[in-house]
Design a protein around this motif. Structure first.
Motif, PDB file in Angstrom:
ATOM      1  N   ALA A  71      13.483  57.300 -20.537  1.00  9.70           N
ATOM      2  CA  ALA A  71      12.084  56.890 -20.680  1.00  9.70           C
ATOM      3  C   ALA A  71      11.801  55.634 -19.855  1.00  9.70           C
ATOM      4  O   ALA A  71      10.784  55.560 -19.153  1.00  9.70           O
ATOM      5  CB  ALA A  71      11.760  56.653 -22.148  1.00  9.70           C
ATOM      6  N   ARG A 105       1.257  54.570 -21.745  1.00 11.15           N
ATOM      7  CA  ARG A 105       2.464  55.080 -21.080  1.00 11.15           C
ATOM      8  C   ARG A 105       3.674  55.005 -22.036  1.00 11.15           C
ATOM      9  O   ARG A 105       4.496  55.917 -22.063  1.00 11.15           O
ATOM     10  CB  ARG A 105       2.718  54.230 -19.817  1.00 11.15           C
ATOM     11  N   LEU A 125      11.413  56.305 -16.285  1.00  6.89           N
ATOM     12  CA  LEU A 125      10.166  56.998 -15.912  1.00  6.89           C
ATOM     13  C   LEU A 125       8.923  56.136 -16.078  1.00  6.89           C
ATOM     14  O   LEU A 125       7.817  56.587 -15.807  1.00  6.89           O
ATOM     15  CB  LEU A 125       9.995  58.243 -16.797  1.00  6.89           C
ATOM     16  N   ILE A 126       9.099  54.893 -16.544  1.00  5.92           N
ATOM     17  CA  ILE A 126       7.946  54.100 -17.011  1.00  5.92           C
ATOM     18  C   ILE A 126       6.828  53.944 -15.961  1.00  5.92           C
ATOM     19  O   ILE A 126       5.656  54.016 -16.284  1.00  5.92           O
ATOM     20  CB  ILE A 126       8.398  52.715 -17.563  1.00  5.92           C
ATOM     21  N   LEU A 156       5.769  58.294 -23.266  1.00  5.72           N
ATOM     22  CA  LEU A 156       7.203  58.464 -22.992  1.00  5.72           C
ATOM     23  C   LEU A 156       8.022  58.559 -24.275  1.00  5.72           C
ATOM     24  O   LEU A 156       9.000  59.310 -24.333  1.00  5.72           O
ATOM     25  CB  LEU A 156       7.713  57.321 -22.111  1.00  5.72           C
ATOM     26  N   ASN A 181       6.181  55.961 -13.574  1.00  5.27           N
ATOM     27  CA  ASN A 181       5.887  57.261 -12.986  1.00  5.27           C
ATOM     28  C   ASN A 181       6.480  57.384 -11.588  1.00  5.27           C
ATOM     29  O   ASN A 181       5.756  57.651 -10.612  1.00  5.27           O
ATOM     30  CB  ASN A 181       4.360  57.450 -12.920  1.00  5.27           C
TER      31      ASN A 181
END
Lengths: 282, 292
Positions: free
Chosen positions: A152, A120, A155-156, A124, A158
């Motif tokens: 980023a 992940r 969004l880690i 990102l 999701n």
């Protein structure tokens, strides 16, 4: 009934002023819904209650009255934040961490471990184009890079909802455009975005719906095109038209009783012009 | 899609915050203060040649344990005081608490990070102290072998060894660590409502002074016999809120070579842990309701 991404009901927030009897009403009886997949722009001048509303939605500040929910879960509960990524205004993060360490730290807070976290993080860093700066400490990042690493980290895990407070504040036009493109990309992926910004041009480009706060009150709310379109006017842009054709159109318009409000050469935006000029020089 | 199901209490999340806090303090180069500690020990050795061997060990223990006590306390207050205000100022706190992280876990992680830093510092200082003591012991033994008649050497060396490393040093170092841990928790609590880190440090220093003086003041007032009901209530409140820090001061006994009673040592440890837990709990109640 479909589940709202964000649901705010009769929200009021009053801040007492220390050592005085006065109180400041930051938000007054606010109700609004943000639907899944929407990019919602929350606008307003400084001190209009935008940041307070965001903080209440994120559970950082308790409301005085009313309630807020994220995907049906009360936002005062910690578990409601599983679905949320947040980028505060002018974030600094930990300057002593590298870009990669920052993402790994926030990933661990969201329960990611091992290979999943590594994947992940790499994904990102590639998305926000910071692969080359992954081992550099954030103290050496530019403003635009900080905003991108901020996106980023948001969004880690999701998340289904992104809350962005002035995501392009202080960023140069190229960086600002990159962030705008990223937000449009999130929209394509079905991520809901709640955006606070003073850059009205940018909001107009990316938001589906907006709400305008003034002195803590929601004064306007609705779909962007409905709010800003002028109902009794039509815009017509022609390419390769001859002077004869233009004269004929003008005559027809005059005959019909309508009125030409303005006739001019369309202009590019200053932003587009600036980006064209600076990208040529690279 | 969520990474994993939410856990209401996650040691992994606390571990992430604790290790990050430790990394922050290490990268802020706080360990440089150990160099000052080393310099103090080297400096104190320079004055020892005039003393007898027993006095040399006493001075070395006195100076080293005293410096350890001051340094660990100072480190705990300074390192903890800036953690929370810095996170608020940089808005890092918003990004952390906007993740599914309960506020108690955040505070626990921060405290554990400082406690780890204090543990490493105490262990390094203890190792430096032990090395200094060992080197001094070897110097004294070499000198004794040179100046003592052969039939008395074995006895003299036994005496030197007996007065160098004593079992008392272990509880001495542990209480120094516990006092620093107690102050880390107290400073964290103060920083949850303080408006600046200077205020936090000043209050922590005030508690340090009150904590050290309260038993003397209490004994004086009560012994004078004219303490009224109000004075007694005031003294009771002060001794409840502030720990009696004289209990953590075992250095005098260690230097004098007095045996430290196990019961007294355990009581002091219990008191240190209890106060640290109470301060953490109060810090949580303040922080849980704090508007960020």
């Amino acid at each position: 009934m479909a589940e709202h991404a964000i649901s705010i009901r009769n929200l009021t927030k009053v801040f007492p002023i220390p050592f005085r009897r006065e109180r400041v009403v930051a938000v007054r009886d606010l109700s609004l819904d943000v639907e899944p997949g929407q990019v919602y722009g929350l606008l307003g001048p400084n001190g209009s209650g935008k940041s307070t509303t965001m903080k209440i939605v994120l559970g950082l500040v308790p409301p005085t009255a009313g309630s807020t929910q994220i995907f049906g879960r009360d936002s005062s509960f910690v578990e409601s934040r599983e679905e949320v990524g947040f980028l505060p205004e002018n974030p600094y993060f930990y300057k002593f961490l590298t870009g990669e360490e920052t993402l790994r730290f926030f990933g661990k807070l969201c329960g990611l471990r091992g290979a999943k976290l590594r994947e992940r993080t790499n994904e990102l860093l590639a998305l926000v184009r910071l692969e080359n700066a992954r081992d550099r400490r954030l103290g050496g990042y530019s403003k635009g890079m900080l905003q991108r690493i901020g996106l980023a980290q948001a969004l880690i895990q999701n998340p289904r909802l992104l809350v962005l407070d002035e995501p392009t504040a202080g960023v140069d036009p190229a960086g600002s455009r990159e962030i705008r493109d990223l937000i449009l990309d999130f929209k394509k992926r079905g991520i809901t975005v709640l955006l606070c910004s003073h850059l009205l041009g940018q909001v107009q480009e990316i938001c589906d719906r907006i709400g305008i706060l003034h002195q803590g009150v929601l004064v306007r709310e609705g779909r962007l095109e409905e709010l800003i379109s002028i109902e009794n006017q039509t815009e017509l842009i022609l390419e390769n038209s001859t002077p004869e054709l233009l004269r004929q159109i003008e005559a027809d318009i005059a005959k019909s009783g309508a009125r030409i409000v303005e006739m001019r050469k369309p202009q590019t935006t200053l932003e587009r012009f600036f980006l064209e000029v600076t990208s040529d020089k690279k | 899609m969520t990474a994993t199901a939410h856990k209401f209490f996650s040691p992994a999340r606390i571990g992430a915050i604790a290790s990050n806090t430790l990394l922050e303090l290490v990268r802020l180069k706080v360990f440089y203060f150990l160099l000052i500690f080393a310099l103090i020990m080297i400096g104190s050795s320079a004055f020892m040649v005039r003393f007898t061997f027993a006095e040399q060990f006493q001075v070395l223990k006195d100076v080293s344990l005293g410096a350890m006590s001051i340094f660990t306390w100072l480190l705990s207050v300074l390192a903890t005081a800036m953690l929370l205000p810095k996170d608020i100022e940089d808005r890092t706190l918003y990004t952390i608490l906007a993740k599914p992280v309960p506020r108690l876990e955040y505070l626990l992680g921060k405290l554990i990070g400082v406690l780890l830093l204090l543990l490493v510092s105490t262990l390094v200082m203890s190792a430096m102290f032990a090395i200094a003591l060992y080197l001094r012991q070897q110097t004294v033994i070499a000198e004794t072998m040179r100046t003592t008649p052969p039939e008395q050497v074995a006895e003299a060396i036994r005496n030197i060894k007996a007065s160098t490393f004593t079992i008392n040093l272990v509880p001495g170092v542990i209480t120094i660590y516990l006092k620093a841990a107690l102050f880390a928790s107290l400073t964290l609590f103060i920083s949850t409502y303080a408006s600046s880190w200077i205020f936090t440090i000043l209050i922590s220093v005030a508690v340090y002074i009150i904590g050290h003086l309260q038993s003397t003041a209490r004994d004086y007032w009560l012994a004078s016999g004219d303490a009224g009901a109000l004075t007694k209530i005031f003294l009771a409140i002060v001794s409840l809120i502030f720990p009696d820090l004289q209990l953590f001061n075992l250095i005098d006994d260690i230097v004098a070579g007095n045996a430290i009673a196990m019961a007294m040592f355990l009581k002091t440890c219990g008191l240190g842990v209890l106060y640290a837990c109470i301060y953490l709990l109060v810090a949580y109640f303040v922080f849980a309701n704090k508007e960020l």
